[in-house]
Design an enzyme around this catalytic site. Structure first.
Site, PDB file in Angstrom:
ATOM      1  N   LYS A  43      34.161  38.055  28.598  1.00 54.80           N
ATOM      2  CA  LYS A  43      34.035  37.661  27.205  1.00 54.80           C
ATOM      3  C   LYS A  43      35.350  37.077  26.668  1.00 54.80           C
ATOM      4  O   LYS A  43      35.373  36.369  25.674  1.00 54.80           O
ATOM      5  CB  LYS A  43      33.672  38.889  26.346  1.00 54.80           C
ATOM      6  CG  LYS A  43      32.423  39.597  26.772  1.00 54.80           C
ATOM      7  CD  LYS A  43      32.296  40.938  26.018  1.00 54.80           C
ATOM      8  CE  LYS A  43      31.198  41.754  26.640  1.00 54.80           C
ATOM      9  NZ  LYS A  43      31.230  43.157  26.112  1.00 54.80           N
ATOM     10  N   GLU A  99      39.756  30.541  31.386  1.00 60.16           N
ATOM     11  CA  GLU A  99      39.937  31.995  31.451  1.00 60.16           C
ATOM     12  C   GLU A  99      40.964  32.431  30.408  1.00 60.16           C
ATOM     13  O   GLU A  99      41.840  31.666  30.010  1.00 60.16           O
ATOM     14  CB  GLU A  99      40.369  32.350  32.884  1.00 60.16           C
ATOM     15  CG  GLU A  99      40.789  33.773  33.151  1.00 60.16           C
ATOM     16  CD  GLU A  99      39.700  34.825  32.976  1.00 60.16           C
ATOM     17  OE1 GLU A  99      39.067  34.843  31.917  1.00 60.16           O
ATOM     18  OE2 GLU A  99      39.535  35.666  33.889  1.00 60.16           O
ATOM     19  N   ASP A 100      40.863  33.678  29.962  1.00 62.94           N
ATOM     20  CA  ASP A 100      41.788  34.150  28.936  1.00 62.94           C
ATOM     21  C   ASP A 100      43.190  34.395  29.490  1.00 62.94           C
ATOM     22  O   ASP A 100      44.180  33.945  28.932  1.00 62.94           O
ATOM     23  CB  ASP A 100      41.253  35.422  28.238  1.00 62.94           C
ATOM     24  CG  ASP A 100      40.844  36.538  29.215  1.00 62.94           C
ATOM     25  OD1 ASP A 100      41.007  36.368  30.443  1.00 62.94           O
ATOM     26  OD2 ASP A 100      40.364  37.586  28.737  1.00 62.94           O
ATOM     27  N   ASP A 103      46.421  37.694  35.475  1.00 58.25           N
ATOM     28  CA  ASP A 103      47.269  38.870  35.609  1.00 58.25           C
ATOM     29  C   ASP A 103      47.574  39.044  37.106  1.00 58.25           C
ATOM     30  O   ASP A 103      48.469  38.398  37.635  1.00 58.25           O
ATOM     31  CB  ASP A 103      46.488  40.045  34.997  1.00 58.25           C
ATOM     32  CG  ASP A 103      47.278  41.339  34.905  1.00 58.25           C
ATOM     33  OD1 ASP A 103      48.490  41.276  34.724  1.00 58.25           O
ATOM     34  OD2 ASP A 103      46.665  42.420  34.996  1.00 58.25           O
ATOM     35  N   LYS A 131      50.618  36.166  33.243  1.00 60.38           N
ATOM     36  CA  LYS A 131      51.667  37.179  33.457  1.00 60.38           C
ATOM     37  C   LYS A 131      52.107  37.074  34.919  1.00 60.38           C
ATOM     38  O   LYS A 131      51.635  37.825  35.767  1.00 60.38           O
ATOM     39  CB  LYS A 131      51.091  38.585  33.214  1.00 60.38           C
ATOM     40  CG  LYS A 131      50.847  38.919  31.761  1.00 60.38           C
ATOM     41  CD  LYS A 131      50.617  40.413  31.568  1.00 60.38           C
ATOM     42  CE  LYS A 131      49.180  40.752  31.389  1.00 60.38           C
ATOM     43  NZ  LYS A 131      48.909  42.150  31.038  1.00 60.38           N
ATOM     44  N   ASP A 159      40.571  42.037  24.754  1.00 57.98           N
ATOM     45  CA  ASP A 159      40.249  43.370  24.253  1.00 57.98           C
ATOM     46  C   ASP A 159      41.042  44.472  24.924  1.00 57.98           C
ATOM     47  O   ASP A 159      41.625  44.288  25.995  1.00 57.98           O
ATOM     48  CB  ASP A 159      38.763  43.672  24.500  1.00 57.98           C
ATOM     49  CG  ASP A 159      38.493  44.004  25.970  1.00 57.98           C
ATOM     50  OD1 ASP A 159      38.869  43.193  26.836  1.00 57.98           O
ATOM     51  OD2 ASP A 159      37.924  45.078  26.246  1.00 57.98           O
TER      52      ASP A 159
HETATM   53  P1  IMP Z   1      43.358  39.865  37.072  1.00 64.19           P
HETATM   54  O1  IMP Z   1      42.184  39.838  37.997  1.00 64.19           O
HETATM   55  O2  IMP Z   1      44.248  41.044  37.334  1.00 64.19           O
HETATM   56  O3  IMP Z   1      44.140  38.568  37.053  1.00 64.19           O
HETATM   57  O4  IMP Z   1      42.801  40.175  35.636  1.00 64.19           O
HETATM   58  C1  IMP Z   1      42.227  39.240  34.866  1.00 64.19           C
HETATM   59  C2  IMP Z   1      41.411  39.884  33.786  1.00 64.19           C
HETATM   60  O5  IMP Z   1      41.946  41.143  33.376  1.00 64.19           O
HETATM   61  C3  IMP Z   1      41.416  39.028  32.560  1.00 64.19           C
HETATM   62  O6  IMP Z   1      40.347  38.136  32.575  1.00 64.19           O
HETATM   63  C4  IMP Z   1      41.323  40.040  31.444  1.00 64.19           C
HETATM   64  O7  IMP Z   1      39.971  40.288  31.165  1.00 64.19           O
HETATM   65  C5  IMP Z   1      41.957  41.278  31.983  1.00 64.19           C
HETATM   66  N1  IMP Z   1      43.348  41.436  31.537  1.00 64.19           N
HETATM   67  C6  IMP Z   1      44.470  41.310  32.258  1.00 64.19           C
HETATM   68  N2  IMP Z   1      45.563  41.517  31.529  1.00 64.19           N
HETATM   69  C7  IMP Z   1      45.127  41.755  30.274  1.00 64.19           C
HETATM   70  C8  IMP Z   1      45.797  42.037  29.033  1.00 64.19           C
HETATM   71  O8  IMP Z   1      47.031  42.082  28.904  1.00 64.19           O
HETATM   72  N3  IMP Z   1      44.983  42.233  27.972  1.00 64.19           N
HETATM   73  C9  IMP Z   1      43.635  42.178  28.033  1.00 64.19           C
HETATM   74  N4  IMP Z   1      42.972  41.914  29.165  1.00 64.19           N
HETATM   75  C10 IMP Z   1      43.720  41.719  30.279  1.00 64.19           C
HETATM   76 MG    MG Z   2      38.550  38.427  31.495  1.00 66.82          MG
END
Ligand code: IMP
Ligand code: MG
Length: 174
Positions: A43, A99-100, A103, A131, A159
């Site tokens: 979302k 994508e938002d 990470d 990040k 969120d």
């Molecule tokens: P990744 O797979 O670790 O890159 O995570 C990506 C997903 O984790 C994003 O699409 C977010 O939904 C969530 N996410 C990662 N970091 C944050 C944050 O600082 N705040 C909120 N959601 C996060």
């Molecule tokens: Mg996400």
């Protein structure tokens, strides 16, 4: 339960709007005569998508997909699962994955693989936030709104346990 603490502002509304406007123009500039198909990852990216497409001229279509990796906490389980698939085919299309935040990179890596297997003409990725210090896997992101430190951020679609998505700014929970 309603959220009680107000997050500290990290990126305010004006900064968000200015940067997203520039990103929209940049994407359109890179694909000048093309029909662009944007895929929003639900979302968290829904507000980013809304502002991004309004910064783009010409023909634009949208679709949505959703995946889960986080549950209600703030650290990745490392497992990614597709919970909502696209409504339309992307074969032969110029696709931008929206994508938002990137990470660890696990979610994006998974989604890029899924989409590339479906034979788009091109696939680029736009992320509002990155990040880099948290990366577990190298992933290609073509457009990044803001690079931030290793802090858990909320607001503007993002969120914590489904709260704070309605904030008009990006904030840090402290
Ligand atoms: P990744 O797979 O670790 O890159 O995570 C990506 C997903 O984790 C994003 O699409 C977010 O939904 C969530 N996410 C990662 N970091 C944050 C944050 O600082 N705040 C909120 N959601 C996060
Ligand atoms: Mg996400």
């Amino acid at each position: 339960m309603p959220a009680t603490t107000s997050p500290t502002v990290l990126i305010d509304q004006d900064e968000l709007q200015a940067r997203i406007h520039a990103l929209g123009q940049e994407i359109r500039h890179d694909l000048p005569s093309e029909q662009i198909h944007l895929i929003c990852v639900l979302k968290g990216a829904f507000l980013f998508l809304g502002d991004l497409i309004r910064a783009m001229d010409g023909h634009v279509t949208i679709d949505f997909m959703a995946c889960s990796s986080y549950g209600a906490g703030t650290s990745s389980s490392g497992e990614v699962r597709l919970s909502k698939d696209l409504d339309t085919r992307i074969e032969g299309r110029d696709v931008i994955l929206v994508e938002d935040i990137v990470d660890t990179g696990l979610t994006l890596h998974y989604l890029q693989e899924v989409l590339l297997n479906r034979g788009p003409r091109s696939l680029r990725t736009a992320c509002l936030l990155s990040k880099p210090s948290r990366r577990k896997i190298e992933v290609k992101v073509d457009y990044i709104g803001f690079t931030i430190e290793d802090k858990f951020v909320v607001g503007y679609g993002l969120d914590y346990a489904e709260q704070y998505r309605n904030l008009p700014y990006i904030g840090v929970l402290e």
